[in-house]
Scaffold this motif. Sequence first.
Motif, short mmCIF file in Angstrom:
data_model
loop_
_atom_site.label_atom_id
_atom_site.label_comp_id
_atom_site.label_asym_id
_atom_site.label_seq_id
_atom_site.Cartn_x
_atom_site.Cartn_y
_atom_site.Cartn_z
N MET A 1 41.55 -21.84 -37.40
CA MET A 1 40.56 -20.85 -37.01
C MET A 1 41.28 -19.60 -36.51
O MET A 1 42.22 -19.71 -35.72
N PRO A 2 40.84 -18.43 -36.94
CA PRO A 2 41.47 -17.19 -36.48
C PRO A 2 41.30 -17.02 -34.97
O PRO A 2 40.28 -17.38 -34.40
N ALA A 3 42.30 -16.44 -34.33
CA ALA A 3 42.29 -16.29 -32.88
C ALA A 3 41.12 -15.45 -32.40
O ALA A 3 40.58 -15.70 -31.33
N ASP A 4 40.70 -14.45 -33.18
CA ASP A 4 39.60 -13.58 -32.73
C ASP A 4 38.25 -14.29 -32.77
O ASP A 4 37.30 -13.85 -32.15
N LEU A 5 38.13 -15.41 -33.50
CA LEU A 5 36.88 -16.17 -33.56
C LEU A 5 36.94 -17.45 -32.72
O LEU A 5 35.96 -18.18 -32.65
N ALA A 6 38.04 -17.71 -32.09
CA ALA A 6 38.24 -18.96 -31.37
C ALA A 6 37.48 -18.97 -30.05
O ALA A 6 37.34 -17.95 -29.39
N GLY A 7 37.02 -20.17 -29.71
CA GLY A 7 36.37 -20.36 -28.41
C GLY A 7 37.42 -20.66 -27.36
O GLY A 7 38.62 -20.69 -27.63
N GLU A 9 38.37 -23.39 -25.84
CA GLU A 9 39.24 -24.55 -26.06
C GLU A 9 40.32 -24.25 -27.09
O GLU A 9 41.45 -24.71 -26.98
N HIS A 10 40.01 -23.44 -28.09
CA HIS A 10 41.00 -23.06 -29.09
C HIS A 10 42.00 -22.05 -28.53
O HIS A 10 43.19 -22.11 -28.82
N LEU A 11 41.51 -21.12 -27.72
CA LEU A 11 42.42 -20.14 -27.11
C LEU A 11 43.42 -20.83 -26.20
O LEU A 11 44.59 -20.46 -26.16
N ASN A 12 42.96 -21.85 -25.48
CA ASN A 12 43.85 -22.62 -24.63
C ASN A 12 44.97 -23.25 -25.47
O ASN A 12 46.14 -23.25 -25.07
N HIS A 13 44.62 -23.76 -26.64
CA HIS A 13 45.62 -24.34 -27.54
C HIS A 13 46.64 -23.29 -27.98
O HIS A 13 47.85 -23.55 -27.97
N TYR A 14 46.17 -22.10 -28.34
CA TYR A 14 47.08 -21.04 -28.77
C TYR A 14 48.03 -20.63 -27.64
O TYR A 14 49.21 -20.43 -27.86
N VAL A 15 47.49 -20.50 -26.43
CA VAL A 15 48.31 -20.10 -25.29
C VAL A 15 49.36 -21.16 -24.99
O VAL A 15 50.54 -20.87 -24.79
N ARG A 16 48.95 -22.43 -24.98
CA ARG A 16 49.90 -23.51 -24.71
C ARG A 16 50.96 -23.62 -25.80
O ARG A 16 52.12 -23.90 -25.51
N SER A 17 50.59 -23.38 -27.04
CA SER A 17 51.57 -23.41 -28.13
C SER A 17 52.61 -22.31 -27.94
O SER A 17 53.80 -22.53 -28.15
N HIS A 18 52.16 -21.13 -27.55
CA HIS A 18 53.09 -20.04 -27.31
C HIS A 18 54.06 -20.39 -26.20
O HIS A 18 55.27 -20.18 -26.32
N TRP A 19 53.56 -20.94 -25.10
CA TRP A 19 54.43 -21.26 -23.98
C TRP A 19 55.35 -22.42 -24.31
O TRP A 19 56.44 -22.54 -23.74
N GLY A 20 54.97 -23.28 -25.24
CA GLY A 20 55.87 -24.34 -25.67
C GLY A 20 57.13 -23.76 -26.29
O GLY A 20 58.24 -24.20 -26.02
N VAL A 21 56.96 -22.75 -27.13
CA VAL A 21 58.11 -22.08 -27.74
C VAL A 21 58.91 -21.36 -26.66
O VAL A 21 60.15 -21.44 -26.62
N GLU A 22 58.21 -20.66 -25.78
CA GLU A 22 58.90 -19.91 -24.72
C GLU A 22 59.73 -20.84 -23.86
O GLU A 22 60.89 -20.57 -23.58
#
Length: 88
Positions: A1-7, A9-22
């Motif tokens: 799902m594109p980030a601009d359409l995400a709810g 719960e999906h945004l939380n997943h994107y943020v956590r994925s980014h911090w996993g790499v960081e």
Amino acid sequence: MPADLAGPEHLNHYVRSHWGVENREHYVRDVTFGEDAGQVRTGQLPHVMAAIRNLVIGAFRQQGHSNIAHARRHYGYAPHRLLTLFSL
């Protein structure tokens, strides 16, 4: 799902994925290898040093080391172990 359409719960997943790499890569390079305190600033040397750090981190992870600081000390105290790290 594109980030601009995400709810939420999906945004939380994107943020956590980014911090996993960081946390996994950048934190190790900054803290364990002291990259931010490095004195190399000219030409291609910063890129070369980053590539060497990435190579070493990748080799440690391939050998099953999850604690990179511990692996660095392990191989640093007995440099002949580096030959086995790179199968030489």
